[in-house]
Design a protein around this motif. Structure first.
Motif, PDB file in Angstrom:
ATOM      1  N   TYR A  34     -31.074  36.406  94.973  1.00 31.19           N
ATOM      2  CA  TYR A  34     -30.667  36.938  96.288  1.00 31.19           C
ATOM      3  C   TYR A  34     -29.937  35.844  97.075  1.00 31.19           C
ATOM      4  CZ  TYR A  34     -31.172  39.382 100.809  1.00 31.19           C
ATOM      5  OH  TYR A  34     -30.939  40.006 102.013  1.00 31.19           O
ATOM      6  N   TYR A  35     -30.477  34.623  97.013  1.00 36.79           N
ATOM      7  CA  TYR A  35     -29.811  33.470  97.633  1.00 36.79           C
ATOM      8  C   TYR A  35     -28.459  33.218  96.963  1.00 36.79           C
ATOM      9  CZ  TYR A  35     -28.970  28.491  98.739  1.00 36.79           C
ATOM     10  OH  TYR A  35     -28.414  27.289  99.137  1.00 36.79           O
ATOM     11  N   ALA A  36     -28.459  33.250  95.622  1.00 35.30           N
ATOM     12  CA  ALA A  36     -27.231  32.955  94.870  1.00 35.30           C
ATOM     13  C   ALA A  36     -26.122  33.943  95.218  1.00 35.30           C
ATOM     14  CB  ALA A  36     -27.519  32.968  93.365  1.00 35.30           C
ATOM     15  N   GLU A  37     -26.460  35.230  95.261  1.00 32.40           N
ATOM     16  CA  GLU A  37     -25.447  36.247  95.587  1.00 32.40           C
ATOM     17  C   GLU A  37     -24.903  36.032  97.001  1.00 32.40           C
ATOM     18  OE1 GLU A  37     -24.085  38.240  93.519  1.00 32.40           O
ATOM     19  OE2 GLU A  37     -25.495  39.259  92.207  1.00 32.40           O
ATOM     20  N   GLN A  38     -25.792  35.661  97.919  1.00 30.88           N
ATOM     21  CA  GLN A  38     -25.343  35.401  99.293  1.00 30.88           C
ATOM     22  C   GLN A  38     -24.370  34.221  99.341  1.00 30.88           C
ATOM     23  OE1 GLN A  38     -29.249  35.079 101.106  1.00 30.88           O
ATOM     24  NE2 GLN A  38     -28.942  36.977 102.226  1.00 30.88           N
ATOM     25  N   GLN A  39     -24.692  33.154  98.583  1.00 34.92           N
ATOM     26  CA  GLN A  39     -23.791  31.997  98.558  1.00 34.92           C
ATOM     27  C   GLN A  39     -22.438  32.385  97.973  1.00 34.92           C
ATOM     28  OE1 GLN A  39     -26.173  30.631 100.639  1.00 34.92           O
ATOM     29  NE2 GLN A  39     -24.826  28.940 100.136  1.00 34.92           N
ATOM     30  N   LEU A  40     -22.454  33.274  96.978  1.00 35.16           N
ATOM     31  CA  LEU A  40     -21.199  33.682  96.338  1.00 35.16           C
ATOM     32  C   LEU A  40     -20.334  34.531  97.273  1.00 35.16           C
ATOM     33  CD1 LEU A  40     -22.494  34.224  92.717  1.00 35.16           C
ATOM     34  CD2 LEU A  40     -20.921  32.452  93.496  1.00 35.16           C
ATOM     35  N   THR A  41     -20.975  35.264  98.180  1.00 33.74           N
ATOM     36  CA  THR A  41     -20.153  36.018  99.149  1.00 33.74           C
ATOM     37  C   THR A  41     -19.403  35.046 100.084  1.00 33.74           C
ATOM     38  OG1 THR A  41     -21.931  36.260 100.800  1.00 33.74           O
ATOM     39  CG2 THR A  41     -21.691  38.050  99.191  1.00 33.74           C
ATOM     40  N   LYS A  42     -19.932  33.819 100.207  1.00 30.11           N
ATOM     41  CA  LYS A  42     -19.217  32.812 101.009  1.00 30.11           C
ATOM     42  C   LYS A  42     -18.169  32.067 100.168  1.00 30.11           C
ATOM     43  CE  LYS A  42     -23.497  31.972 103.554  1.00 30.11           C
ATOM     44  NZ  LYS A  42     -24.601  31.022 103.685  1.00 30.11           N
ATOM     45  N   ALA A  43     -18.488  31.846  98.881  1.00 30.51           N
ATOM     46  CA  ALA A  43     -17.594  31.054  98.014  1.00 30.51           C
ATOM     47  C   ALA A  43     -16.371  31.849  97.555  1.00 30.51           C
ATOM     48  CB  ALA A  43     -18.375  30.551  96.793  1.00 30.51           C
ATOM     49  N   LEU A  44     -16.538  33.144  97.289  1.00 27.26           N
ATOM     50  CA  LEU A  44     -15.431  33.924  96.715  1.00 27.26           C
ATOM     51  C   LEU A  44     -14.189  34.010  97.621  1.00 27.26           C
ATOM     52  CD1 LEU A  44     -17.498  36.607  94.800  1.00 27.26           C
ATOM     53  CD2 LEU A  44     -15.714  35.185  93.766  1.00 27.26           C
ATOM     54  N   PRO A  45     -14.340  34.204  98.938  1.00 22.99           N
ATOM     55  CA  PRO A  45     -13.119  34.215  99.766  1.00 22.99           C
ATOM     56  C   PRO A  45     -12.358  32.887  99.685  1.00 22.99           C
ATOM     57  CG  PRO A  45     -15.019  35.019 101.009  1.00 22.99           C
ATOM     58  CD  PRO A  45     -15.546  34.457  99.731  1.00 22.99           C
ATOM     59  N   LYS A  46     -13.111  31.766  99.591  1.00 17.75           N
ATOM     60  CA  LYS A  46     -12.457  30.445  99.483  1.00 17.75           C
ATOM     61  C   LYS A  46     -11.692  30.345  98.161  1.00 17.75           C
ATOM     62  CE  LYS A  46     -16.143  28.151 102.060  1.00 17.75           C
ATOM     63  NZ  LYS A  46     -17.274  27.243 101.939  1.00 17.75           N
ATOM     64  N   MET A  47     -12.314  30.856  97.077  1.00 11.88           N
ATOM     65  CA  MET A  47     -11.658  30.809  95.777  1.00 11.88           C
ATOM     66  C   MET A  47     -10.402  31.684  95.791  1.00 11.88           C
ATOM     67  SD  MET A  47     -15.061  30.731  93.386  1.00 11.88           S
ATOM     68  CE  MET A  47     -14.317  30.189  91.858  1.00 11.88           C
ATOM     69  N   ALA A  48     -10.503  32.842  96.440  1.00  9.64           N
ATOM     70  CA  ALA A  48      -9.334  33.740  96.538  1.00  9.64           C
ATOM     71  C   ALA A  48      -8.199  33.050  97.288  1.00  9.64           C
ATOM     72  CB  ALA A  48      -9.730  35.034  97.237  1.00  9.64           C
ATOM     73  N   SER A  49      -8.558  32.305  98.346  1.00  7.94           N
ATOM     74  CA  SER A  49      -7.507  31.650  99.145  1.00  7.94           C
ATOM     75  C   SER A  49      -6.849  30.509  98.374  1.00  7.94           C
ATOM     76  CB  SER A  49      -8.072  31.154 100.475  1.00  7.94           C
ATOM     77  OG  SER A  49      -8.911  30.044 100.256  1.00  7.94           O
ATOM     78  N   LYS A  50      -7.592  29.901  97.433  1.00  3.84           N
ATOM     79  CA  LYS A  50      -7.023  28.798  96.644  1.00  3.84           C
ATOM     80  C   LYS A  50      -6.178  29.294  95.464  1.00  3.84           C
ATOM     81  CE  LYS A  50     -10.834  25.591  97.566  1.00  3.84           C
ATOM     82  NZ  LYS A  50     -12.140  25.118  97.047  1.00  3.84           N
ATOM     83  N   ALA A  51      -6.473  30.507  94.977  1.00  2.00           N
ATOM     84  CA  ALA A  51      -5.773  31.024  93.787  1.00  2.00           C
ATOM     85  C   ALA A  51      -4.312  31.317  94.093  1.00  2.00           C
ATOM     86  CB  ALA A  51      -6.472  32.288  93.293  1.00  2.00           C
ATOM     87  N   THR A  52      -3.446  31.044  93.125  1.00  2.00           N
ATOM     88  CA  THR A  52      -2.008  31.298  93.285  1.00  2.00           C
ATOM     89  C   THR A  52      -1.611  32.597  92.598  1.00  2.00           C
ATOM     90  OG1 THR A  52      -1.580  28.935  93.362  1.00  2.00           O
ATOM     91  CG2 THR A  52       0.302  30.353  92.853  1.00  2.00           C
ATOM     92  N   ASP A  53      -2.106  32.790  91.367  1.00  2.00           N
ATOM     93  CA  ASP A  53      -1.779  34.013  90.622  1.00  2.00           C
ATOM     94  C   ASP A  53      -2.283  35.237  91.404  1.00  2.00           C
ATOM     95  OD1 ASP A  53      -1.114  35.122  87.677  1.00  2.00           O
ATOM     96  OD2 ASP A  53      -2.845  36.179  88.505  1.00  2.00           O
ATOM     97  N   PRO A  54      -1.409  36.200  91.707  1.00  2.00           N
ATOM     98  CA  PRO A  54      -1.822  37.346  92.535  1.00  2.00           C
ATOM     99  C   PRO A  54      -2.957  38.159  91.908  1.00  2.00           C
ATOM    100  CG  PRO A  54       0.566  37.359  92.129  1.00  2.00           C
ATOM    101  CD  PRO A  54      -0.004  36.288  91.278  1.00  2.00           C
ATOM    102  N   GLN A  55      -2.945  38.269  90.562  1.00  2.00           N
ATOM    103  CA  GLN A  55      -3.985  39.037  89.870  1.00  2.00           C
ATOM    104  C   GLN A  55      -5.347  38.328  90.003  1.00  2.00           C
ATOM    105  OE1 GLN A  55      -2.588  39.869  85.896  1.00  2.00           O
ATOM    106  NE2 GLN A  55      -4.340  41.209  85.448  1.00  2.00           N
TER     107      GLN A  55
END
Lengths: 168, 168
Positions: free
Chosen positions: B23-44
Motif C-alpha cells: 500500500y505504501y509502495a503503490e502510493q510512492q509510485l503515484t508520486k514517482a510516475l508523473p516525474k518519470m513521464a515528465s523525463k521521458a522523451t519518447d511519446p509512447q
C-alpha cells in the motif's frame, strides 16, 4: 559516479554503469544469503539459500569476466535498490515470531532480490546485444537463467510446503 | 510495526503486513510516475507512464478494498525496497545526459518497480488463498495482471524502438 554529474552520455556508459550496479548487488547478496540460510527452518529452503550462495559467488566472477571482455575496470557503485530490498528483508524477518511463517517471509524476501536481478540482467543483455557485444550477452544470459530457475524453485517450495505449514 | 518487536505471529499477520507494505509502495509510485513521464522523451513511453499512473491509483483503491474485505484498518508501513528502487531510478536518471539513453534507463527503472510489485502481489495472492480469502486473492489478481502487462509493454517498447535509438 557522482550524483547529477551527467556522466552517462551513451548507451555504452549506461551498460557499464548497470554492470557496476549489479556487481555491487551480487556482492551484497553473497553477504545476505548466509544470514537467510541461518534463519530458515525448512531444510530444503536452508539448502536452497546455500546452493544459491554458491551460484551468486559464480555470478560475481562472471561479472568480472564481462568487465574484462568489455575492456573496462572492475568496479562497483552503490545500488540503493538492493540495499532497500535487503533492509526490508531483515526488518520483516526480525518481526516474525513463528518459524514456519518466517520461512514464508524469507521466500518472499528472496524473490524480491531475484526479480530485481532478473530485470537488471534482462536490460544488460538487451543493451549488450544492441552494442554488438553478443559475447558479453552470452555470459550474462547464463546468470539470468540461474536467477529465473531460483525464482521458480522458491515459488514451488512456497506452494508445495512452506505456505501450507505457515498457515496451519 | 516496530523493528524487532516480533509482531508477526501468524500467516495472517504476515499477509496484513505485506498489504501495508505494498500500500505504501503503490502510493510512492503515484508520486514517482508523473516525474518519470515528465523525463521521458519518447511519446509512447511518456503516455505509457501516464496510463500506468491511472492504473496505479486504481491499485491503491483496490488495496483499500482488500483491507476492508479482510476487516483490518487501512494502513501503510515503510517499504525500504520501493524507496531504494525509486532512489536508484532518480540517481541514474540524474546522471544521464542523452535523452534517448535516458528513455532506456527509465524503462529499466520502471521494470524494477514492476517486478517488485509482481513478487509482492504473487505472495499476497498465494497467502490469501492459503488463508481461505479467495475473495481478496481475486481482487489482488487483477492488479497483478496489470503489473505483468505493463512490464511486457515496457520490454516491447525497449526492444522495438528505445534501445535502438539509444545505441545510435
Amino acid at each position: 559516479m557522482g550524483l547529477f554529474t551527467k556522466d552517462i552520455k551513451t548507451m555504452n556508459d549506461l551498460f557499464v554503469h548497470q554492470l557496476q550496479d549489479i556487481y555491487y548487488a551480487e556482492q551484497q547478496l553473497t553477504k545476505a544469503l548466509p544470514k537467510m540460510a541461518s534463519k530458515a527452518t525448512d531444510p530444503q529452503l536452508k539448502q536452497g539459500f546455500l546452493t544459491h550462495l554458491e551460484e551468486t559467488k559464480q555470478h560475481v566472477k562472471r561479472l568480472e569476466e564481462v568487465f574484462k571482455m568489455h575492456g573496462v575496470a572492475v568496479k562497483a557503485v552503490d545500488c540503493p535498490a538492493i540495499d532497500g530490498i535487503i533492509e526490508e528483508a531483515d526488518e520483516t524477518a526480525g518481526e516474525v515470531a513463528d518459524k514456519a511463517v518466517l520461512d514464508a517471509a524469507l521466500i518472499n524476501a528472496a524473490q524480491a532480490a531475484e526479480h530485481y536481478e532478473i530485470v537488471r540482467y534482462g536490460s544488460l543483455i538487451a543493451w549488450a546485444k544492441q552494442l554488438g557485444r553478443t559475447d558479453c550477452a552470452s555470459v550474462l544470459a547464463k546468470t539470468l537463467e540461474e536467477e529465473k530457475a531460483t525464482d521458480k524453485k522458491l515459488t514451488a517450495l512456497a506452494e508445495s510446503k512452506v505456505n501450507l505449514r505457515a498457515a496451519s
